[in-house]
Design an enzyme around this catalytic site. Structure first.
Site, PDB file in Angstrom:
ATOM      1  N   CYS A  79       4.179 -29.852 -20.155  1.00  0.00           N
ATOM      2  CA  CYS A  79       4.994 -28.636 -20.232  1.00  0.00           C
ATOM      3  C   CYS A  79       6.438 -28.932 -19.813  1.00  0.00           C
ATOM      4  O   CYS A  79       7.152 -29.616 -20.530  1.00  0.00           O
ATOM      5  CB  CYS A  79       4.362 -27.520 -19.389  1.00  0.00           C
ATOM      6  SG  CYS A  79       5.002 -25.878 -19.803  1.00  0.00           S
ATOM      7  N   HIS A 167      -0.902 -27.163 -21.516  1.00  0.00           N
ATOM      8  CA  HIS A 167      -1.508 -27.561 -20.238  1.00  0.00           C
ATOM      9  C   HIS A 167      -2.913 -28.121 -20.437  1.00  0.00           C
ATOM     10  O   HIS A 167      -3.876 -27.357 -20.531  1.00  0.00           O
ATOM     11  CB  HIS A 167      -1.558 -26.363 -19.285  1.00  0.00           C
ATOM     12  CG  HIS A 167      -0.212 -25.967 -18.755  1.00  0.00           C
ATOM     13  ND1 HIS A 167       0.322 -26.510 -17.612  1.00  0.00           N
ATOM     14  CD2 HIS A 167       0.717 -25.113 -19.242  1.00  0.00           C
ATOM     15  CE1 HIS A 167       1.525 -25.985 -17.402  1.00  0.00           C
ATOM     16  NE2 HIS A 167       1.790 -25.141 -18.380  1.00  0.00           N
ATOM     17  N   GLU A 169      -4.721 -29.480 -18.275  1.00  0.00           N
ATOM     18  CA  GLU A 169      -5.505 -29.360 -17.045  1.00  0.00           C
ATOM     19  C   GLU A 169      -6.284 -28.053 -16.933  1.00  0.00           C
ATOM     20  O   GLU A 169      -7.212 -27.945 -16.126  1.00  0.00           O
ATOM     21  CB  GLU A 169      -4.595 -29.532 -15.812  1.00  0.00           C
ATOM     22  CG  GLU A 169      -3.629 -28.399 -15.545  1.00  0.00           C
ATOM     23  CD  GLU A 169      -2.306 -28.503 -16.298  1.00  0.00           C
ATOM     24  OE1 GLU A 169      -1.332 -27.875 -15.858  1.00  0.00           O
ATOM     25  OE2 GLU A 169      -2.259 -29.207 -17.332  1.00  0.00           O
ATOM     26  N   GLY A 221     -17.215 -26.317  13.609  1.00  0.00           N
ATOM     27  CA  GLY A 221     -18.463 -25.877  12.990  1.00  0.00           C
ATOM     28  C   GLY A 221     -18.368 -25.874  11.469  1.00  0.00           C
ATOM     29  O   GLY A 221     -19.363 -25.713  10.770  1.00  0.00           O
TER      30      GLY A 221
END
Length: 506
Positions: A79, A167, A169, A221
């Site tokens: 892009c 894009h 991705e 935790g």
């Protein structure tokens, strides 16, 4: 040293998604600011340039000197990255008039070009840009277009440089992963970065770095600090001491449960109960960032006090992960929020910092945990912030409010597990609102607290959608909370996504 792909971040919202896709292809990558290319790193195999919120024609657009990269490494511009390649080579970039956003289809695909090998004609891609390349330089060869864009993808002749104006991705680009995989092939990547290889190299690196030095680690935790502890334990054994602080803002019975789990894992853990200290210091405080700072400062004081009882500590271990690094400091240097990792400790205690997970995404940390043979309930545990319930009680924190929220949260999380929903969401939590409303219980009118339920789906916490939980489940939670938690007469469900909202409320 792992071979790696460097992703130059020009500020796109999907830069982290590029990184995730590359990692999913078993190849290590690092995201760095657009102007911080690691010039002397011999492990770099290729470079990807991300998108950007800017136009290349803006005076304040991010612009990089590519002279040390082009021709030396395979390079893929996505892009804005593609438009910057054209712009910096003498091409012309102009406003598209109408913003090109959404689905498009590639045509005239050059299937012989190594980047587009295996793509089918008409494959769907995702566009998101306001500019378009209207004139390409003479040595640029168009290898795919769409109905509206002549140079949807190009290759610079005589050098291993490519650009795509869409894009690859994002999920909406059907063959996006194939394009990225083709690029990794061009780079000659072995694609051998796996949980097992990460553990082996990290443990070896920790042994070398730490030698016989002693390390302390704050446990929460959660999965991040727990995996950090197991990796460090694997590397240095008895030289690791873990400290688990109960600041009075943990979940119901969490301190006891987590201490037991850690002891069963063979970790050396010191548990410290300091609820009263935190409740006292938080009295009357309502501002979210101030609460975070008080909790962080109090934690540092307690941790420092406990650590000074030990001898010859040289390192502080932390469970920092990649989204922490990315979110704590943006590309422009603007702090988004103070992070829950205890940043003041290393300087205060004159300790060096060791963060073995700082370049991993959360789902990668979980895969490492499974590979290490850790208990599933610790690995699958939803993210829980350092300030704990302190940022889930809006307004002043009091022991009574903590009690109300712990009881409501316990019902919500227990029912999620019972209904098989816990593992289907990224994070679920309850929030106690500073809102009282009228209710009717039996023959009496009440004026009591409101609990908000939150559940989101995500892959890495950079973006999140609200989880569409079953209505009958929500009805059951609401009914049980109102009937069993003294002080609550109303339950609401949060249907906000990130962005624009955040996952936590404060």
């Amino acid at each position: 040293m792992h071979e790696k792909i460097i992703i130059l971040d020009f500020g796109s919202q999907t830069t982290q998604l590029i990184g995730r896709r590359i990692r999913e292809l078993n190849t290590y990558c690092e995201i760095v600011p657009y102007n911080k290319f690691p010039a002397n790193d011999t492990s770099v195999k290729g470079v990807i340039m991300s998108g950007s919120p800017y136009s290349v024609n803006d005076s304040d657009a991010f612009k990089a000197d590519l002279s040390a990269i082009r021709k030396r490494y395979p390079l893929l511009g996505i892009c804005y990255g593609a438009q910057f390649l054209a712009y910096s080579s003498g091409g012309k970039i102009e406003s598209a008039g109408l913003r090109e956003y959404g689905r498009a289809h590639l045509s005239k695909i050059d299937g012989e070009n190594p980047l587009l090998k295996g793509l089918k004609q008409g494959t769907q891609v995702w566009m998101s840009h306001g500019d378009t390349i209207t004139k390409i330089p003479g040595n640029f060869k168009v290898i795919a277009n769409t109905d509206d864009i002549e140079a949807a993808a190009f290759n610079i002749e005589g050098e291993p440089t490519w650009g795509v104006q869409f894009h690859p991705e994002v999920y909406h680009t059907e063959d996006g992963v194939r394009i990225l995989d083709n690029f990794l092939g061009i780079c000659g990547c072995k694609k051998d970065w796996t949980p097992q290889s990460f553990i082996e190299s990290t443990v070896a690196e920790l042994k070398s770095k730490l030698a016989d030095d002693k390390v302390i680690l704050a446990l929460s935790g959660g999965v991040d600090s727990s995996v950090t502890a197991v990796l460090l334990n694997k590397a240095i054994g008895k030289n690791l001491t873990c400290i688990f602080v109960d600041h009075g803002l943990l979940r119901k019975n969490e301190f006891e449960k987590v201490m037991k789990a850690y002891e069963n894992m063979g970790l050396n853990v010191i548990g410290v109960n300091v609820k009263d200290k935190f409740y006292s210091e938080l009295k009357g405080v309502t501002e979210p960032e101030m609460k975070r700072k008080i909790i962080g400062k109090g934690f540092i004081e307690v941790f420092d006090e406990e650590a000074r009882k030990l001898k010859d500590i040289k390192w502080l271990g932390q469970g920092t992960i990649y989204p922490d690094v990315i979110e704590s400091l943006s590309i422009t240097g603007t702090v988004i929020k103070s992070h829950h990792n205890v940043g003041g400790l290393p300087e205060k205690m004159n300790l060096k910092l060791v963060e073995p997970l700082r370049l991993l995404f959360k789902d990668e940390v979980r895969r490492i945990g499974y590979e290490l043979g850790m208990p599933a309930n610790l690995i699958k545990r939803h993210p829980f912030p350092g300030p704990g319930l302190g940022i889930r009680i809006l307004g002043e924190i009091t022991p009574e409010k903590v009690r109300i929220l712990q009881d409501a949260d316990d019902i919500y999380i227990s029912l999620m597990e019972e209904w098989g929903l816990y593992d289907k969401v990224w994070q679920a939590c309850t929030i106690l609102l500073p809102v009282h409303s009228v209710g009717v219980m039996g023959d009496e009118r009440t004026y009591e607290n409101t609990i908000a339920l939150r559940a989101v789906t995500s892959t890495d916490a950079m973006t999140a959608d609200w989880a569409q939980l079953p209505y009958d489940f929500l009805a059951k939670v609401s009914n049980d909370v109102i009937n069993k938690v003294k002080g609550v007469n109303r339950v609401v469900y949060d249907i906000s996504s990130k962005p624009p909202a955040t996952i936590e409320w404060e």
